[in-house]
Structure formats: structure tokens, C-alpha cells
Write an enzyme that holds these catalytic residues in place. Structure first.
Site, PDB file in Angstrom:
ATOM      1  N   SER A 135     -15.039   1.785   4.856  1.00 31.55           N
ATOM      2  CA  SER A 135     -13.761   2.369   5.258  1.00 31.55           C
ATOM      3  C   SER A 135     -13.955   3.667   6.026  1.00 31.55           C
ATOM      4  CB  SER A 135     -12.867   2.648   4.053  1.00 31.55           C
ATOM      5  OG  SER A 135     -11.653   3.235   4.507  1.00 31.55           O
ATOM      6  N   LYS A 189     -12.616  -2.846  -1.728  1.00 30.77           N
ATOM      7  CA  LYS A 189     -12.163  -2.470  -0.377  1.00 30.77           C
ATOM      8  C   LYS A 189     -10.779  -3.055  -0.105  1.00 30.77           C
ATOM      9  CE  LYS A 189     -12.357  -0.955   3.926  1.00 30.77           C
ATOM     10  NZ  LYS A 189     -11.516  -1.685   4.796  1.00 30.77           N
ATOM     11  N   HIS A 192      -8.316  -0.922  -1.885  1.00 31.06           N
ATOM     12  CA  HIS A 192      -8.241   0.330  -1.105  1.00 31.06           C
ATOM     13  C   HIS A 192      -7.242   0.144   0.033  1.00 31.06           C
ATOM     14  CE1 HIS A 192      -9.351   2.370   2.650  1.00 31.06           C
ATOM     15  NE2 HIS A 192      -9.846   3.369   1.952  1.00 31.06           N
ATOM     16  N   ASN A 193      -7.339  -0.979   0.747  1.00 30.89           N
ATOM     17  CA  ASN A 193      -6.436  -1.229   1.870  1.00 30.89           C
ATOM     18  C   ASN A 193      -5.001  -1.434   1.405  1.00 30.89           C
ATOM     19  OD1 ASN A 193      -8.874  -1.205   3.226  1.00 30.89           O
ATOM     20  ND2 ASN A 193      -8.389  -2.923   4.533  1.00 30.89           N
ATOM     21  N   GLU A 196      -3.650   1.873   0.809  1.00 28.45           N
ATOM     22  CA  GLU A 196      -3.423   2.457   2.141  1.00 28.45           C
ATOM     23  C   GLU A 196      -2.067   1.990   2.710  1.00 28.45           C
ATOM     24  OE1 GLU A 196      -5.510   1.325   6.295  1.00 28.45           O
ATOM     25  OE2 GLU A 196      -6.919   1.900   4.728  1.00 28.45           O
TER      26      GLU A 196
END
Length: 495
Positions: A135, A189, A192-193, A196
Site C-alpha cells: 500500500s 490488504k 485495509h482497502n 480506506e
């Protein structure tokens, strides 16, 4: 006879912008690297950049065989190509020339189960495999990303020294850690997105309220976000938001942000996050709301038509009336607090999803350590991640960030402002689905008793699904309709 050139420490295949930047980052940290790309012009482009950016130790190769044979053993190859079948094709082309003990590291945004399938597929050849979330976008890849490698621990150890140098550096270490077995790196990940998506949605709602209820101009918004970035909201996304409001439109008057079409694109990681939350029965309403907003934003023509139709049907714009009596200074401060409280709920949802998956798969994820490696390099990097890290250090079994003593106190302090903002937005007819979802999540989670008792009674009535009682153990079923008729007949007799 010429001496053969020295072997490279690591290789990277797939030289789109992310691949080029990560390769140059590795070379700049002093690790000789070989690069390969199917389209050879990209290899030349990368070699030119390596030369220009400081004579970096990078060698280019034009066939999978030459590329693989240029690496010292055990070989480690990072691949950065489009997720899905291009990854399988690249693995096939490279693995033909690789040997037992060599390792493949996929740095793309891959669905975690594809990584788990590939771990199994390369295993008969004795190849090791890592699925590594990367990232930070192009800038992060070049200067220090957040890295989330999962899979073979041996493979991680082979390149640990490289990853620790290449990753973003924060005061408590490099932004990389071994995540866990299997596809855990890709899964982390993905979440995480998802977080986001929630962050970006909440910031856009803060902007909407400040602009349309507060009547603030772009230069004022740039100042407000810059100010917020000096406090508890300090983060990459708040910082870049301030920058966006400052950029003038080179094709006309005013700022560029006002000329951008209000349709949001997406690649799929947000959708996967919401699907996984549903699979695991984890409530993630803020992340789900952000996804729904991206879908609705895509219906631009429908929204324009709806605006006309409802206006003709007599719908009046309430924004003007609400905005007239507004105290701007207080509104700005209220929105700041609402944004922060909503954000805590969004991160709580993401962390709970990670925990649920970790339990299901036996990954043993360290949530505090994940918060730590997100403090630098990545898109959601923020000062308050340090506080999330400390919350999980205080209590690794923390049920939710909402009940960490520090965060609980902050939520309580901010809830009045939070409710004012949501209430104001509702009365002005401005949608704040992310803030509303976060607030509803908070208000549902903190209530010792919910109206779910009625839903259970309904389920028992029409489907004999049974229910439990609060005053005695066991499962119960009631003939609701028969008893209701009986008591109804009784009521009739008294009238």
C-alpha cells in the site's frame, strides 16, 4: 573469456508504474535487482530511470530464463502484474526456470484464495510463495510503502532484510511484518482497502456538510483540512484533501475539484471486504455504506432525473433554510468531532473483520502490529493508528475499539457533536450515509437490550424457529396465533 556479471540479490517482474517504482526503491536501498517485463520497452524505460535516478544497481532482462538465471540462490522474485490470470501466466513462465527453495512473491491486490491455490500449485516443485499486500500507491512504492506479506515464513525470512529497508520507516520500526500463513497478507490488504473506502466516504460527507450547510469556499475548506491535519485527524487522506481544494482549474475559473464528474470508480477490494464481512456475520455498516455510495454515484443520469421529478412533485430544498441560522465556527468543530468518532467506528469494524477471519483460519493475526505497520507508507496512514496499536497492546482480546477505555471516553465526549451534525444533515436533506452508519453502529453496540426479541418472536410464529428466554434456560416454541386469537376473543367479551 569474460567474467559473468554478478548475480542479483532479488528480481522483479511486471514493470507498470508500481513495479518500476518498487524496483528502483529496492535498488536505491543498496540491493542489486534484476527486472523483467513481457513488453521489452518497459525494461528499457526502467533501466533509463535507474541511470537517471542515481546509477542504481539494476539490470534488465528480456526473457524469463535470462531473468531467473541472473538471480542468486535461493532466488526471490517479486511479481507485480494485474491480479487474476496474468499472475498465473507469469508464474508459469518463471517457475519453469526456478528450483526448489526459490520463492515467488505476488505484490498485487489478489483475492486471498487465489494465493492459497498458488501456494499449493507451486509446492510440488519445492517453490515457496508469499502473497504480499503493498500500500501507498506509486509514491509509496518508490519511497517506502506499507508491506503485508503472508504465506511461507521461510520465504519471508529470505527477504526480510530487503523488505525492512524498503518499507516506510516510523519511530517504532519499518512498516512491514510477517502477517501469517496462507493468503493472510492479501486478506489484510483487502481490509485495509475497505477501511480506506470508509475513510474517503466520511471525508466526502464532512466536505458536503461544510460546503452546503456551512457555505464554505474551497480556500476556506483547504484551511480547515490543513488545520485538522495538525490535530487528532492528522493523516495522509486529510492532508491530500487540503491540497485538492487549493488546485485551480487551468481550463477555467475557480478550483478544479468543482469541475470533476461526481462518479466514483472502484477496483473491487471494497466489495470483497463487504462480502467477507457478510460471510463471517461481522457488521461493517460504514464500509458497506461507502460501497453503496460508490454504486449510487455511478447513476449520475438517474440522479439528475430524480432531482427534476421530485422537484416537480413539490420537494423543496431545505439546505438554505438550515444554513441561514448556522454558527460556522461551531459547525466546523462539530464536523471535526463527528468525523473522528465515525472513523473510530469504521476502523473498529475493519479490525473485527480481521479478527473473525483470523479465528476462522487460525492465522493468529496481531491486530496491534497491523495498526503499527499502517502508521507509515500506506493510504490510511494516520496518527491515531498509534493509539489503536496501544489499545490492542493493552488488551489483545479487546472485543471492539469502541470499548477500549481511551476510545470509549473519546466517543462519549464527541457524541453530542456527532448527533448534531447527523441531525443537521438529515434536516437539510444532505445524505451522510457513512456518519449515519457509524452512529447507528455505535448506538446499537452500546445498548444492553435491543428490539431483536420481537424479531425472534416473529421468526418463531411463522417458522417455528424457537427462541430463548432471559429468565430461564432452554429453547421455547409458542403457538402465537392460537394464543393471540384466544386472548382476542377474551378482549371481545369485555367490550
Amino acid at each position: 573469456m569474460e567474467a559473468s556479471p554478478a548475480l542479483s540479490r532479488i528480481g522483479l517482474a511486471g514493470l507498470a508504474v508500481m513495479g518500476q517504482n518498487l524496483a528502483l526503491n529496492i535498488a536505491e536501498k543498496g540491493f542489486p535487482i534484476s527486472v523483467y517485463n513481457r513488453t521489452t520497452s518497459k525494461v528499457d524505460e526502467t533501466l533509463d530511470r535507474a541511470h537517471l535516478e542515481g546509477q542504481l544497481p539494476l539490470s534488465g532482462h528480456y526473457s524469463p530464463r535470462d531473468f531467473v538465471l541472473s538471480l542468486q540462490r535461493p532466488r526471490s522474485v517479486i511479481i507485480l502484474v494485474k491480479a487474476g490470470s496474468p499472475v498465473d501466466q507469469t508464474i508459469a513462465a518463471l517457475s519453469e526456470h526456478m528450483e526448489a527453495g526459490d520463492c515467488i512473491i505476488d505484490g498485487g491486490n489478489e483475492w486471498y484464495q487465489n494465493t492459497e491455490r498458488r501456494i499449493q500449485e507451486v509446492n510440488p516443485k519445492g517453490l515457496l510463495y508469499l502473497g504480499m499486500g503493498v500500500s501507498g500507491g506509486e509514491e509509496g512504492a518508490r519511497n517506502g510503502p506499507s508491506l503485508m506479506p503472508g504465506g511461507s515464513f521461510q520465504a519471508y525470512n529470505n527477504i526480510k532484510d530487503i523488505l525492512e529497508k524498503v518499507a516506510a520507516q516510523v519511530e517504532d520500526g519499518p512498516c512491514v511484518t510477517y502477517i501469517g500463513e496462507g493468503g493472510s497478507g492479501n486478506f489484510v490488504k483487502m481490509v485495509h482497502n475497505g477501511i480506506e473506502y470508509g475513510d474517503m466516504q466520511l471525508i466526502s460527507e464532512a466536505y458536503d456538510v461544510l460546503k452546503n450547510v456551512g457555505g464554505l469556499s474551497n480556500p476556506e475548506l483547504a484551511e480547515i483540512f490543513a488545520e485538522w491535519n495538525r490535530g487528532e485527524l492528522e493523516s495522509f487522506l486529510i492532508e491530500i484533501t487540503s491540497d485538492i481544494f487549493r488546485v485551480k482549474d487551468e481550463h477555467g475559473d475557480g478550483e478544479l475539484v468543482d469541475k470533476i464528474l461526481d462518479k466514483t470508480g472502484m477496483k473491487g477490494t471494497g466489495k470483497w471486504t463487504v462480502q467477507q464481512a457478510a460471510e463471517l456475520s461481522v457488521a461493517a455498516p460504514t464500509i458497506a455504506a461507502s460501497l453503496d455510495c460508490r454504486y449510487l454515484s455511478g447513476l449520475k443520469e438517474e440522479r439528475e432525473t430524480a432531482a427534476e421529478v421530485l422537484k416537480e412533485a413539490g420537494l423543496k430544498e431545505e439546505v438554505g433554510a438550515v444554513a441561514r441560522g448556522i454558527d460556522k465556527k461551531r459547525l466546523i468543530d462539530d464536523v471535526r468531532q463527528a468525523l473522528y468518532a465515525s472513523k473510530i467506528c469504521s476502523y473498529a469494524q475493519g479490525m473485527n473483520l480481521l479478527r473473525a477471519k483470523s479465528v476462522e483460519r487460525g492465522w493468529n493475526l496481531n491486530l496491534g502490529e497491523l495498526a503499527r505497520i499502517w502508521k507509515g507508507g500506506c493510504i490510511i496512514r494516520a496518527v491515531f493508528l498509534d493509539r489503536i496499536k496501544k489499545a490492542y497492546q493493552r488488551n489483545p482480546n479487546l472485543a471492539s475499539l469502541v470499548v477500549d477505555p481511551e476510545f470509549a471516553r473519546e466517543m462519549v465526549q464527541r457524541q453530542a457533536a456527532w448527533r448534531r451534525v447527523v441531525g443537521l444533515a438529515i434536516s437539510a436533506g444532505i445524505s451522510t450515509p457513512g456518519m449515519c452508519a457509524s452512529l447507528a453502529y455505535f448506538d446499537t453496540y452500546r445498548r444492553a437490550r435491543l428490539p431483536a426479541n420481537l424479531v425472534q418472536a416473529q421468526r418463531d410464529l411463522f417458522g417455528a424457529h424457537t427462541y430463548e428466554r432471559i429468565d430461564r434456560p432452554g429453547s421455547f416454541h409458542t403457538e402465537w396465533t392460537k394464543l393471540a386469537r384466544k386472548s382476542n376473543a377474551g378482549v371481545g367479551a369485555f367490550n
